[in-house]
Design an enzyme around this catalytic site. Structure first.
Site, mmCIF file in Angstrom:
data_model
loop_
_atom_site.group_PDB
_atom_site.id
_atom_site.type_symbol
_atom_site.label_atom_id
_atom_site.label_comp_id
_atom_site.label_asym_id
_atom_site.label_seq_id
_atom_site.Cartn_x
_atom_site.Cartn_y
_atom_site.Cartn_z
ATOM 1 N N CYS A 96 0.814 -1.227 0.000
ATOM 2 C CA CYS A 96 0.000 0.000 0.000
ATOM 3 C C CYS A 96 0.844 1.271 0.000
ATOM 4 O O CYS A 96 0.333 2.365 -0.229
ATOM 5 C CB CYS A 96 -0.929 0.000 1.199
ATOM 6 S SG CYS A 96 -1.870 -1.512 1.322
ATOM 7 N N HIS A 236 -3.940 6.528 3.038
ATOM 8 C CA HIS A 236 -4.254 5.242 2.420
ATOM 9 C C HIS A 236 -5.611 4.773 2.925
ATOM 10 O O HIS A 236 -5.922 4.910 4.115
ATOM 11 C CB HIS A 236 -3.159 4.224 2.771
ATOM 12 C CG HIS A 236 -3.530 2.825 2.410
ATOM 13 N ND1 HIS A 236 -3.968 2.481 1.158
ATOM 14 C CD2 HIS A 236 -3.551 1.666 3.139
ATOM 15 C CE1 HIS A 236 -4.231 1.186 1.125
ATOM 16 N NE2 HIS A 236 -3.995 0.676 2.314
ATOM 17 N N ASN A 266 -10.059 -1.243 -0.105
ATOM 18 C CA ASN A 266 -8.604 -1.034 -0.009
ATOM 19 C C ASN A 266 -7.975 -1.444 -1.335
ATOM 20 O O ASN A 266 -7.972 -2.627 -1.689
ATOM 21 C CB ASN A 266 -8.064 -1.886 1.147
ATOM 22 C CG ASN A 266 -6.556 -1.766 1.320
ATOM 23 O OD1 ASN A 266 -5.856 -1.257 0.449
ATOM 24 N ND2 ASN A 266 -6.050 -2.254 2.439
#
Ligand code: ACO
Length: 309
Positions: A96, A236, A266
Protein backbone atom coordinates in the site's frame (compact mmCIF):
# COMPACT_ATOMS: atom_id res chain seq x y z
CA UNK A 1 -18.85 -6.08 -5.80
CA UNK A 2 -21.25 -4.83 -3.14
CA UNK A 3 -21.55 -5.96 0.45
CA UNK A 4 -24.69 -7.84 -0.64
CA UNK A 5 -22.52 -9.84 -3.09
CA UNK A 6 -20.27 -10.83 -0.16
CA UNK A 7 -23.29 -11.83 1.95
CA UNK A 8 -23.93 -14.48 -0.71
CA UNK A 9 -20.26 -15.58 -0.76
CA UNK A 10 -19.18 -15.84 2.91
CA UNK A 11 -20.70 -15.59 6.40
CA UNK A 12 -20.81 -11.80 6.68
CA UNK A 13 -23.24 -8.89 6.63
CA UNK A 14 -23.49 -5.40 5.21
CA UNK A 15 -23.80 -4.17 8.80
CA UNK A 16 -20.49 -5.83 9.90
CA UNK A 17 -18.54 -4.66 6.85
CA UNK A 18 -19.90 -1.10 7.01
CA UNK A 19 -19.36 -0.55 10.72
CA UNK A 20 -15.94 -2.30 10.91
CA UNK A 21 -14.43 -0.97 7.68
CA UNK A 22 -16.59 1.75 6.08
CA UNK A 23 -16.65 -0.21 2.80
CA UNK A 24 -19.86 -0.51 0.78
CA UNK A 25 -18.52 -1.62 -2.60
CA UNK A 26 -15.28 -2.24 -4.48
CA UNK A 27 -14.31 -2.48 -8.15
CA UNK A 28 -13.10 -5.84 -9.51
CA UNK A 29 -11.24 -5.93 -12.84
CA UNK A 30 -12.97 -8.10 -15.38
CA UNK A 31 -11.48 -11.40 -16.45
CA UNK A 32 -8.55 -10.93 -18.77
CA UNK A 33 -7.84 -7.37 -17.60
CA UNK A 34 -4.38 -7.28 -16.07
CA UNK A 35 -2.55 -4.95 -13.73
CA UNK A 36 -0.65 -3.47 -16.69
CA UNK A 37 -3.92 -2.82 -18.59
CA UNK A 38 -5.21 -0.76 -15.67
CA UNK A 39 -1.87 1.02 -15.28
CA UNK A 40 -1.75 1.98 -18.97
CA UNK A 41 -5.15 3.69 -18.69
CA UNK A 42 -4.09 5.63 -15.60
CA UNK A 43 -0.72 6.61 -17.11
CA UNK A 44 -2.33 7.85 -20.32
CA UNK A 45 -4.80 9.97 -18.33
CA UNK A 46 -2.00 11.42 -16.20
CA UNK A 47 0.12 12.26 -19.25
CA UNK A 48 -2.86 13.91 -20.92
CA UNK A 49 -3.52 16.04 -17.81
CA UNK A 50 0.18 16.97 -17.62
CA UNK A 51 0.32 17.72 -21.36
CA UNK A 52 3.33 15.50 -21.80
CA UNK A 53 4.27 13.28 -24.73
CA UNK A 54 5.45 9.65 -24.71
CA UNK A 55 9.02 10.46 -25.71
CA UNK A 56 9.39 12.95 -22.81
CA UNK A 57 8.98 10.27 -20.12
CA UNK A 58 12.43 9.26 -18.84
CA UNK A 59 11.42 6.89 -16.05
CA UNK A 60 8.38 4.81 -15.11
CA UNK A 61 8.08 3.65 -11.51
CA UNK A 62 5.32 1.19 -10.67
CA UNK A 63 4.19 0.38 -7.15
CA UNK A 64 2.54 -3.03 -7.23
CA UNK A 65 2.48 -6.40 -5.48
CA UNK A 66 0.26 -7.92 -8.17
CA UNK A 67 2.39 -7.78 -11.34
CA UNK A 68 1.28 -9.48 -14.56
CA UNK A 69 4.34 -11.75 -14.44
CA UNK A 70 7.06 -12.75 -11.96
CA UNK A 71 9.52 -11.64 -14.61
CA UNK A 72 9.87 -9.01 -16.08
CA UNK A 73 8.80 -6.05 -13.96
CA UNK A 74 5.37 -4.63 -14.57
CA UNK A 75 6.96 -1.32 -15.53
CA UNK A 76 8.60 -3.03 -18.51
CA UNK A 77 5.23 -4.53 -19.52
CA UNK A 78 3.56 -1.10 -19.21
CA UNK A 79 6.41 0.47 -21.18
CA UNK A 80 5.93 -2.07 -23.97
CA UNK A 81 2.16 -1.43 -24.09
CA UNK A 82 2.49 2.36 -24.02
CA UNK A 83 5.62 2.85 -26.06
CA UNK A 84 7.95 5.00 -23.93
CA UNK A 85 11.15 4.93 -25.99
CA UNK A 86 13.29 7.09 -23.66
CA UNK A 87 12.27 5.53 -20.35
CA UNK A 88 13.69 3.12 -17.81
CA UNK A 89 11.01 1.17 -15.96
CA UNK A 90 11.22 -0.58 -12.60
CA UNK A 91 8.83 -1.74 -9.88
CA UNK A 92 8.55 -1.17 -6.14
CA UNK A 93 7.04 -3.96 -4.04
CA UNK A 94 5.91 -1.77 -1.15
CA UNK A 95 2.27 -2.89 -1.04
CA UNK A 96 0.00 0.00 0.00
CA UNK A 97 3.01 2.33 0.30
CA UNK A 98 3.98 1.75 -3.36
CA UNK A 99 2.78 5.10 -4.69
CA UNK A 100 4.28 7.20 -1.88
CA UNK A 101 7.58 5.27 -2.24
CA UNK A 102 7.56 5.87 -6.00
CA UNK A 103 6.82 9.55 -5.50
CA UNK A 104 9.70 9.86 -3.05
CA UNK A 105 12.13 8.20 -5.49
CA UNK A 106 10.83 10.32 -8.38
CA UNK A 107 11.29 13.48 -6.32
CA UNK A 108 14.93 12.54 -5.66
CA UNK A 109 15.56 11.80 -9.36
CA UNK A 110 13.99 15.08 -10.47
CA UNK A 111 15.70 17.19 -7.79
CA UNK A 112 19.07 15.68 -8.64
CA UNK A 113 18.54 16.53 -12.30
CA UNK A 114 18.90 12.88 -13.33
CA UNK A 115 15.49 12.73 -15.04
CA UNK A 116 13.00 15.46 -15.93
CA UNK A 117 9.70 13.65 -16.41
CA UNK A 118 8.77 10.54 -14.49
CA UNK A 119 5.57 8.52 -14.47
CA UNK A 120 4.65 7.13 -11.05
CA UNK A 121 1.82 4.63 -10.97
CA UNK A 122 0.19 2.75 -8.11
CA UNK A 123 -1.76 -0.22 -9.43
CA UNK A 124 -3.14 -3.46 -8.03
CA UNK A 125 -5.30 -6.31 -9.18
CA UNK A 126 -5.77 -7.56 -5.63
CA UNK A 127 -8.71 -9.69 -6.74
CA UNK A 128 -6.11 -12.05 -8.28
CA UNK A 129 -4.54 -12.45 -4.87
CA UNK A 130 -7.54 -12.44 -2.52
CA UNK A 131 -8.92 -15.54 -0.83
CA UNK A 132 -12.66 -15.30 -1.48
CA UNK A 133 -13.28 -18.01 1.14
CA UNK A 134 -11.70 -15.94 3.95
CA UNK A 135 -14.28 -13.46 5.24
CA UNK A 136 -11.72 -11.59 7.33
CA UNK A 137 -9.83 -10.41 4.22
CA UNK A 138 -11.96 -10.83 1.09
CA UNK A 139 -14.41 -8.04 1.93
CA UNK A 140 -11.61 -5.48 2.16
CA UNK A 141 -9.89 -5.32 -1.22
CA UNK A 142 -10.53 -3.86 -4.66
CA UNK A 143 -8.72 -3.30 -7.96
CA UNK A 144 -7.56 0.11 -9.19
CA UNK A 145 -4.81 2.20 -10.75
CA UNK A 146 -3.71 5.80 -10.28
CA UNK A 147 -0.82 7.67 -11.84
CA UNK A 148 0.99 11.00 -11.79
CA UNK A 149 3.66 12.74 -13.84
CA UNK A 150 6.45 14.15 -11.68
CA UNK A 151 8.51 16.96 -13.18
CA UNK A 152 10.41 20.08 -12.08
CA UNK A 153 8.19 22.96 -10.96
CA UNK A 154 8.49 26.45 -9.56
CA UNK A 155 10.53 26.85 -6.40
CA UNK A 156 8.43 26.46 -3.29
CA UNK A 157 5.80 24.20 -4.87
CA UNK A 158 5.69 20.46 -5.53
CA UNK A 159 6.88 17.68 -3.22
CA UNK A 160 8.18 19.48 -0.13
CA UNK A 161 9.07 16.58 2.15
CA UNK A 162 8.80 12.80 2.20
CA UNK A 163 9.36 10.08 4.76
CA UNK A 164 9.70 6.29 4.35
CA UNK A 165 10.27 3.57 6.94
CA UNK A 166 9.89 -0.21 7.09
CA UNK A 167 10.12 -2.93 9.75
CA UNK A 168 10.45 -6.48 8.43
CA UNK A 169 9.80 -7.93 11.89
CA UNK A 170 6.12 -7.31 11.23
CA UNK A 171 6.05 -9.55 8.12
CA UNK A 172 3.62 -12.11 9.63
CA UNK A 173 0.96 -9.42 10.09
CA UNK A 174 0.45 -9.15 6.34
CA UNK A 175 1.98 -11.46 3.81
CA UNK A 176 1.57 -14.27 1.33
CA UNK A 177 3.49 -17.38 2.23
CA UNK A 178 3.51 -19.63 -0.82
CA UNK A 179 4.65 -18.93 -4.36
CA UNK A 180 8.11 -17.44 -3.78
CA UNK A 181 11.43 -19.31 -3.79
CA UNK A 182 11.22 -20.20 -0.07
CA UNK A 183 7.92 -22.05 -0.37
CA UNK A 184 7.27 -22.66 -4.07
CA UNK A 185 4.02 -24.16 -5.32
CA UNK A 186 4.16 -27.95 -5.08
CA UNK A 187 2.27 -29.59 -7.97
CA UNK A 188 -0.80 -31.41 -6.69
CA UNK A 189 -0.58 -29.82 -3.22
CA UNK A 190 -3.38 -27.52 -2.04
CA UNK A 191 -1.85 -24.25 -0.77
CA UNK A 192 -4.95 -23.78 1.46
CA UNK A 193 -5.06 -20.06 0.86
CA UNK A 194 -1.45 -19.54 1.93
CA UNK A 195 -0.67 -18.29 -1.59
CA UNK A 196 -3.21 -15.46 -1.06
CA UNK A 197 -3.29 -12.44 1.28
CA UNK A 198 -2.79 -13.52 4.92
CA UNK A 199 -3.51 -10.84 7.47
CA UNK A 200 -3.71 -10.31 11.22
CA UNK A 201 -6.11 -7.39 10.99
CA UNK A 202 -6.42 -6.36 14.63
CA UNK A 203 -2.64 -6.21 15.31
CA UNK A 204 -2.12 -4.43 11.99
CA UNK A 205 -4.79 -1.91 12.93
CA UNK A 206 -2.85 -0.76 16.01
CA UNK A 207 0.49 -0.40 14.19
CA UNK A 208 -1.22 1.37 11.28
CA UNK A 209 -2.82 4.02 13.50
CA UNK A 210 0.43 4.65 15.37
CA UNK A 211 2.86 4.72 12.44
CA UNK A 212 0.63 6.53 9.94
CA UNK A 213 0.10 9.22 12.55
CA UNK A 214 3.87 9.44 13.22
CA UNK A 215 4.61 9.57 9.47
CA UNK A 216 2.15 12.41 8.94
CA UNK A 217 3.58 14.41 11.85
CA UNK A 218 7.14 13.83 10.54
CA UNK A 219 6.59 15.37 7.07
CA UNK A 220 4.58 18.25 8.52
CA UNK A 221 7.36 19.06 11.04
CA UNK A 222 10.11 18.57 8.43
CA UNK A 223 8.37 21.18 6.29
CA UNK A 224 8.26 23.60 9.25
CA UNK A 225 4.45 23.49 9.33
CA UNK A 226 1.75 22.42 11.77
CA UNK A 227 -1.33 20.34 11.08
CA UNK A 228 -3.45 23.52 10.95
CA UNK A 229 -1.47 24.51 7.81
CA UNK A 230 -2.64 21.37 5.98
CA UNK A 231 -5.56 21.93 3.62
CA UNK A 232 -6.11 18.31 2.73
CA UNK A 233 -5.09 14.99 4.21
CA UNK A 234 -5.05 11.97 1.86
CA UNK A 235 -4.51 8.75 3.80
CA UNK A 236 -4.25 5.24 2.42
CA UNK A 237 -7.77 3.83 2.38
CA UNK A 238 -7.56 0.65 4.50
CA UNK A 239 -10.30 1.22 7.04
CA UNK A 240 -12.44 4.27 7.84
CA UNK A 241 -11.78 3.71 11.55
CA UNK A 242 -7.99 3.97 10.98
CA UNK A 243 -8.57 7.16 8.97
CA UNK A 244 -10.75 8.69 11.71
CA UNK A 245 -8.29 7.73 14.46
CA UNK A 246 -5.44 9.42 12.58
CA UNK A 247 -7.49 12.54 11.90
CA UNK A 248 -8.27 12.75 15.62
CA UNK A 249 -4.60 12.38 16.52
CA UNK A 250 -3.65 15.16 14.07
CA UNK A 251 -6.55 17.28 15.37
CA UNK A 252 -7.79 17.50 11.79
CA UNK A 253 -11.46 17.98 11.01
CA UNK A 254 -12.84 15.14 8.84
CA UNK A 255 -13.93 17.75 6.27
CA UNK A 256 -10.20 18.06 5.40
CA UNK A 257 -9.73 14.30 5.05
CA UNK A 258 -10.28 12.62 1.68
CA UNK A 259 -11.96 9.23 1.95
CA UNK A 260 -13.56 7.13 -0.73
CA UNK A 261 -13.10 3.70 0.84
CA UNK A 262 -16.89 3.24 0.78
CA UNK A 263 -16.77 2.93 -3.04
CA UNK A 264 -13.41 1.27 -3.73
CA UNK A 265 -12.32 -0.64 -0.61
CA UNK A 266 -8.60 -1.03 -0.01
CA UNK A 267 -6.85 -0.77 -3.38
CA UNK A 268 -3.32 -0.88 -1.90
CA UNK A 269 -0.84 1.28 -3.84
CA UNK A 270 -3.64 2.74 -6.00
CA UNK A 271 -5.65 4.19 -3.12
CA UNK A 272 -3.75 7.46 -2.64
CA UNK A 273 -3.49 8.53 -6.32
CA UNK A 274 -7.15 7.54 -6.75
CA UNK A 275 -8.21 9.73 -3.82
CA UNK A 276 -5.92 12.58 -4.94
CA UNK A 277 -7.43 12.51 -8.42
CA UNK A 278 -10.99 12.48 -7.11
CA UNK A 279 -10.27 15.39 -4.76
CA UNK A 280 -8.66 17.35 -7.59
CA UNK A 281 -11.50 16.72 -10.04
CA UNK A 282 -14.03 17.68 -7.34
CA UNK A 283 -12.31 21.08 -7.00
CA UNK A 284 -11.20 20.42 -3.42
CA UNK A 285 -7.58 21.53 -4.09
CA UNK A 286 -6.48 25.13 -4.67
CA UNK A 287 -3.07 26.37 -5.83
CA UNK A 288 -0.80 26.82 -2.81
CA UNK A 289 -2.64 24.23 -0.69
CA UNK A 290 -0.52 21.95 1.46
CA UNK A 291 -1.51 18.29 1.11
CA UNK A 292 -0.32 15.36 3.21
CA UNK A 293 -0.44 11.82 1.85
CA UNK A 294 0.25 8.95 4.23
CA UNK A 295 0.41 5.21 3.50
CA UNK A 296 0.91 1.93 5.30
CA UNK A 297 1.18 -1.62 3.99
CA UNK A 298 2.64 -5.11 3.95
CA UNK A 299 6.33 -5.24 4.83
CA UNK A 300 5.47 -3.58 7.01
CA UNK A 301 6.35 -0.37 5.22
CA UNK A 302 4.87 3.07 5.75
CA UNK A 303 5.54 6.59 4.56
CA UNK A 304 4.26 10.05 3.84
CA UNK A 305 4.65 12.98 1.48
CA UNK A 306 3.81 16.65 1.85
CA UNK A 307 2.97 18.55 -1.35
CA UNK A 308 2.38 22.19 -2.08
CA UNK A 309 -0.14 22.24 -4.95
N1 ACO B 1 -17.94 -10.56 8.54
C1 ACO B 1 -18.35 -10.89 9.78
N2 ACO B 1 -17.53 -11.16 10.78
C2 ACO B 1 -16.21 -11.08 10.53
C3 ACO B 1 -15.70 -10.75 9.27
C4 ACO B 1 -16.63 -10.48 8.24
N3 ACO B 1 -16.25 -10.12 6.98
N4 ACO B 1 -14.35 -10.75 9.32
C5 ACO B 1 -14.01 -11.07 10.58
N5 ACO B 1 -15.13 -11.28 11.30
C6 ACO B 1 -15.24 -11.66 12.72
C7 ACO B 1 -14.00 -12.35 13.23
O1 ACO B 1 -14.05 -13.73 12.91
C8 ACO B 1 -14.11 -12.09 14.71
O2 ACO B 1 -15.04 -13.01 15.24
P1 ACO B 1 -14.81 -13.66 16.71
O3 ACO B 1 -14.82 -12.48 17.65
O4 ACO B 1 -15.97 -14.57 16.85
O5 ACO B 1 -13.49 -14.33 16.65
C9 ACO B 1 -14.75 -10.72 14.79
O6 ACO B 1 -15.35 -10.48 13.51
C10 ACO B 1 -13.77 -9.59 15.10
O7 ACO B 1 -12.62 -9.75 14.26
P2 ACO B 1 -11.44 -8.71 14.27
O8 ACO B 1 -10.41 -9.13 13.27
O9 ACO B 1 -11.02 -8.47 15.69
O10 ACO B 1 -12.21 -7.41 13.73
P3 ACO B 1 -11.67 -5.93 13.64
O11 ACO B 1 -12.60 -5.03 14.33
O12 ACO B 1 -10.21 -5.84 13.99
O13 ACO B 1 -11.82 -5.62 12.08
C11 ACO B 1 -10.42 -5.47 10.14
C12 ACO B 1 -11.11 -6.39 11.13
C13 ACO B 1 -11.48 -4.72 9.37
C14 ACO B 1 -9.60 -6.33 9.19
C15 ACO B 1 -9.52 -4.47 10.88
O14 ACO B 1 -8.74 -5.15 11.82
C16 ACO B 1 -8.57 -3.70 9.95
O15 ACO B 1 -9.00 -2.91 9.12
N6 ACO B 1 -7.26 -3.88 10.13
C17 ACO B 1 -6.26 -3.13 9.39
C18 ACO B 1 -6.06 -3.64 7.99
C19 ACO B 1 -5.01 -2.77 7.34
O16 ACO B 1 -4.63 -1.72 7.81
N7 ACO B 1 -4.49 -3.16 6.25
C20 ACO B 1 -3.48 -2.23 5.67
C21 ACO B 1 -2.64 -2.77 4.78
S1 ACO B 1 -3.42 -3.67 3.46
C22 ACO B 1 -2.16 -4.00 2.34
O17 ACO B 1 -1.03 -3.73 2.55
C23 ACO B 1 -2.57 -4.74 1.04
Amino acid sequence: MTNADFERLVDTSDEWITTRTGIKERRIAKNGMTTSDMAVKACKNAMEMAGCSHDEIEALITGTVTPDYKLPSNSCVIQEKMGLPQAVGFDIAAACTGFVSGLSIAQAFVESGKYRKILVVGVEKLSSFTNYEDRSTCVLFGDAAGAAVVEPCETGAGVISTFLRSDGNYRPLLWSEIGGCKYPYVPGEDPSGRDKILMNGSDLFKVAVREMGNAAVKVIEDAGLTSSDIALFIPHQANIRIIKAMAKRLKMDMSKVVHNIDRYGNTSSASIPLALDEANRAGRIKPGDHIVMVAFGGGLIWGSALLKW
